[in-house]
Structure formats: C-alpha cells, structure tokens
Design an enzyme around this catalytic site. Structure first.
Site, PDB file in Angstrom:
ATOM      1  N   GLU A 160     -24.176  16.594  21.546  1.00 54.92           N
ATOM      2  CA  GLU A 160     -23.146  17.633  21.456  1.00 54.92           C
ATOM      3  C   GLU A 160     -22.414  17.631  20.118  1.00 54.92           C
ATOM      4  O   GLU A 160     -21.199  17.821  20.060  1.00 54.92           O
ATOM      5  CB  GLU A 160     -22.137  17.483  22.613  1.00 54.92           C
ATOM      6  CG  GLU A 160     -22.787  17.584  23.977  1.00 54.92           C
ATOM      7  CD  GLU A 160     -21.791  17.769  25.121  1.00 54.92           C
ATOM      8  OE1 GLU A 160     -20.574  17.806  24.864  1.00 54.92           O
ATOM      9  OE2 GLU A 160     -22.238  17.912  26.264  1.00 54.92           O
ATOM     10  N   GLU A 264     -27.707  15.869  30.950  1.00 57.12           N
ATOM     11  CA  GLU A 264     -26.604  15.658  31.895  1.00 57.12           C
ATOM     12  C   GLU A 264     -26.633  16.827  32.871  1.00 57.12           C
ATOM     13  O   GLU A 264     -26.759  17.972  32.449  1.00 57.12           O
ATOM     14  CB  GLU A 264     -25.227  15.703  31.195  1.00 57.12           C
ATOM     15  CG  GLU A 264     -24.942  14.565  30.256  1.00 57.12           C
ATOM     16  CD  GLU A 264     -23.597  14.715  29.509  1.00 57.12           C
ATOM     17  OE1 GLU A 264     -22.822  15.655  29.813  1.00 57.12           O
ATOM     18  OE2 GLU A 264     -23.340  13.898  28.611  1.00 57.12           O
TER      19      GLU A 264
END
Ligand SMILES: *[C@@H]1O[C@H](CO)[C@@H](O)[C@H](O)[C@H]1NC(C)=O
Length: 469
Positions: A160, A264
C-alpha cells in the site's frame, strides 16, 4: 486392516524428523504452480503479525520465537491453510527454527521485505530520500535470511505504498525496488523467487496500478511484478459476488498476465465473520482471475480482525471466526482448486507505455531512479555480513501451551505434524479436532504424534509399503 496400518504408521511418523521440505512454488503465466507436479497452487492463508507493529524490534519479529511458531503452525494445520504473510521482519533476528517449522507443517511464506524502523521502507511522500543503501541493507538482509527456505513463496517489495498521500512518482520507485530485488536474486540465489506488490483497494486507480506494476519495459527487464496482491474488504457479512463487487474485480483482473490474489481480506463490519466469500474466491468464476487469498489476520489485536486470541502466557483461544473459516475451507473441492488450466498460462504482459495509465493520480512514465552504486555492489558481491538462514530439522511435537475453544473449554491433542517430503497442508488434512473445538478420544491420541490413517495412508502409502517389505 486399517487400524493396524494406522498404528504402524503412527509409529513411523512419530520417529520421523524432517529436513524434508515442501516443493517450491513458481509462477507460470497467471498461476502459481507446484514446480514438481505442475498442480495449481492457490493461496489459502492468513496474515500473521502477532503483536502488530508494536511487537516488533530488531531482535524480535513474528518468526523469531520458535515456541510461538510451533503453537501457531499446529493451529494453522488444523485450520487448513497453506500460506502465511508476514509484514515486518528484522534481518538481525534468527528465523531458522520458525521458518523450518512452517516448512515442516507444509505452509508457505510470503514476506514483506520492509520494516517499520527508521530507514526500513520507502517513504511514500519522499521516495528519493529513502531509496538508498541503508534501506537495501534491510531489503537484501531479508532476502538473505529466507532465500534458502523451500517454503518461501515470494517477497512483497511494498505494501500500500501508493495511496492518497503518495507522491506521483512513487510507482516508479516500487518498480525500482522490484528490479533491485530481482537482480539480487538473479546474482545471489539459485532459485527464481517471485517478487510482487501488495496494493490497497483504491478502485479508480487499481487497474492503473496493476498495469504499471506488471508491464514489461525492454530497458528495465527486471522491474515488472511477478505477482500482484490486493488488500480488499468489500465482502462484509452475507454479501454476494455482485454486492461485494467481486464481479468487477474478476473482470478487472481477467487480463492480468501474472497471478493475482487477495493479500488481505475479511471485512469485520458484521461479527462474527462467517467468511462466506471463501466459496466465491475459490469458486469457478473468480478463480479464473484470482489465485486465492489471505485472511486478515491470525491474531486478535485491538482492531478485532483475529482468528486466535493469544494470552500473555502464550495460551491461545480459538475464536468463533477460526471455526467459521475452517468450516468454509472444509467445503472446498481441493481437486478443483489445484487443477491447472492451460488457458491460464498463456497471457502476455502489456508493454509499458503512457496509454496504459488512465487516471493521472500517478505518472505514466516508466523511467526508473538510478540504482545507487553501493546497492550495485551489494547485488554484485552479496550483502556483507549477512545472516543467511538455513533449514533445520523439525519433528512432530505436541503444543506446550494450553489451547481453548471459544466457549473456554480446553482443546486437547493439538500438535505439530511434520509432513512427508513434498506435502503441503490443506483443509481437513491434518485437523486433529472438529471445527467446534470438540476433541474426541481419537484426537487425544494424536498428542503423542499419532496421525489418522486415512490421511496418512494416502500420502505415505508408498513409503510404508517399502518399509514393510
Ligand atoms: C482518479 O483516482 C482518484 C482516486 O485516487 C479519483 O478520486 C479520481 O476521480 C480519478 N480520476 C479519474 C479521471 O478517473
């Protein structure tokens, strides 16, 4: 015949120690495959960061305490997973026992190369100031620590990094880090370890992001991702394929030339989590575009995404979410999950070029930062004074800590089973109890390392036949 067979087997297995190993997984087209059998490998796993980032220091990370690793590997065998992802690792800690325990359990590792300490990652607001030799001591230190473990599935170059705060040129720096890790592996490792990126689910730029990461540039042949991870929490409660936007994701990634998986998943807006998305993720439609995923996350922390609550003394409670996830995995048809399709392996990577990037949130040029000369030296000569990890023997062993189910009742007989050569963990394969945490008498036997015959009969039948002759 079966009972006798079972007992003989139990004896054999109790004696077995392993420096045996799982078969390395490699990338073939848009699939992960077992490099020996060619079977498709879909990630079925959890994110593993006990204690979160606050539990991290130079000498302590999730793979530095063998007693905890043994407990968790045994519980993960029971859960049915084949992969863990770890976000923060220190090149200075000793990981040999933990990495070997997960190998013996038939569980692969996807490792982020970064650390939360000063100099341990690219700063998304200042990539040029943090792309330096100090950072690569961390990065290549992690490569050295894990490169010789057969259950190392791959490295994440970043997690990210691209988000609302990142500056426009950040993606070029991620490609540069991928390039540098891949060149280090080429020079210093005798296996082709895959390297990829883990993205936040920012839909307007998601397609741009995967295109930017996977495209091929003949001037920088090592810079492209080998796989792509997506962190996505869009399936909450009893959502469905459409409501969660999984139809859009399946379409968006249908043309990817590399394996894509959820790095995730597991929205917790509705509790307890039932994990009904598991059937969609590994189902016919979605598995054309996705190679499974990792549930966030194994341990219960303040943000309440856990499957297992660890007490201060090391004892563990299996939460309802653990049982729910285990039940979802158990419903899967593993033959289907592992079937490789010819059509999956042929996709061609796009060529890097301006036309590929539509949104404008980041630059559409592919010029990468120049590699610092000290980093070049590390690639050419290997990282100096690196702690290079190595596989150690691991035996089947009972878990020392006490394990409880969600009602507070003790779960007996939880133990690590060192698997036979080439075996991978899978749902139902090594569970020594039922999903509701009840353990019957047969389960208690397994505290001594005994294993149920039907499962082991298949895997080690040939070896046993040899032994009996
Ligand atoms: C680009 O992405 C941002 C989100 O990062 C979004 O707010 C914006 O509307 C997008 N622009 C276009 C032209 O799609």
């Amino acid at each position: 015949m079966l009972p006798t067979y079972g007992r003989v087997l139990a004896a054999v297995c109790a004696l077995a120690t392993t420096a045996t190993a799982v078969v390395p997984v490699e990338v073939k087209g848009r699939d992960f495959v077992n490099s020996e059998t060619g079977d498709r490998f879909q990630v079925m796993g959890v994110d593993y960061q006990p204690g979160g980032t606050s539990g991290f220091s130079k000498s302590k990370d999730p793979l530095s305490d063998p007693k905890s690793c043994l407990r968790d590997a045994a519980l993960m065998q029971r859960l049915g997973i084949n992969t863990i992802r770890i976000y923060n690792l220190s090149p200075e800690a000793d990981h040999d026992e933990c990495a070997s325990i997960f190998n013996a359990a038939g569980i692969y590792m996807i490792l982020d190369v970064n650390s939360p300490l000063q100099g341990g990652s690219l700063d998304r607001t200042d990539p040029e100031g943090t792309y330096n030799a100090e950072y690569f001591e961390q990065v290549f230190g992690i490569v050295e620590a894990f490169k010789d473990f057969p259950n190392l599935l791959g490295f994440f170059a970043g997690n990210e990094v691209i988000n609302e705060q990142s500056v426009k040129k950040v993606p070029a720096y991620i490609r540069a880090v991928q390039r540098d890790i891949k060149d280090y592996i080429k020079e210093q490792v005798d296996r082709n370890i895959p390297v990829g990126y883990s993205a936040a689910d920012v839909r307007p730029i998601l397609v741009d992001t995967v295109n930017y990461m996977m495209c091929e540039d003949k001037d920088e042949p090592s810079a492209s991702s080998d796989f792509f991870g997506l962190n996505s929490y869009s399936w909450c409660g009893d959502a469905n394929f459409k409501k969660a936007g999984y139809d859009v994701l399946t379409e968006d990634f249908s043309k990817s030339s590399i394996p894509v998986f959820f790095s995730e998943y597991g929205c917790n807006a509705v509790k307890p989590r039932k994990f009904s998305e598991v059937q969609a993720i590994y189902g016919d439609e979605m598995s054309q575009s996705f190679s499974g995923g990792l549930v966030y996350e194994y341990t219960q922390e303040d943000n309440e995404y856990g499957l297992v609550k660890i007490k201060d003394n090391g004892d563990a409670t299996l939460l309802v979410d653990f049982d729910n996830l285990m039940e979802q995995y158990a419903k899967l048809d593993m033959k289907k999950v592992q079937t490789a399709k010819e059509s999956q392996t042929g996709a061609k990577a796009p060529t890097c070029g301006e036309g590929l990037i539509k949104n404008g949130t980041f630059l559409s040029t592919f010029d990468l930062p120049k590699r610092p000369s000290k980093v070049q030296d590390m690639i050419d000569n290997g990282l100096k004074d690196a702690k290079t990890g190595k596989l150690v023997d691991v035996s089947s062993a009972p878990v020392e800590q006490t394990i409880f189910d969600h009602t507070g009742k003790e779960v007996k007989g939880v133990s690590l089973k060192a698997l036979a050569e080439g075996e991978t963990n899978a749902p139902g394969k090594h569970a020594d109890g039922k999903a509701d945490g009840k353990s019957d008498e047969k389960d208690e036997e397994s505290a001594a390392g005994a294993l149920s015959a039907p499962v082991w009969g298949l895997a080690t039948g040939a070896a046993l036949a040899t032994l009996l002759l």
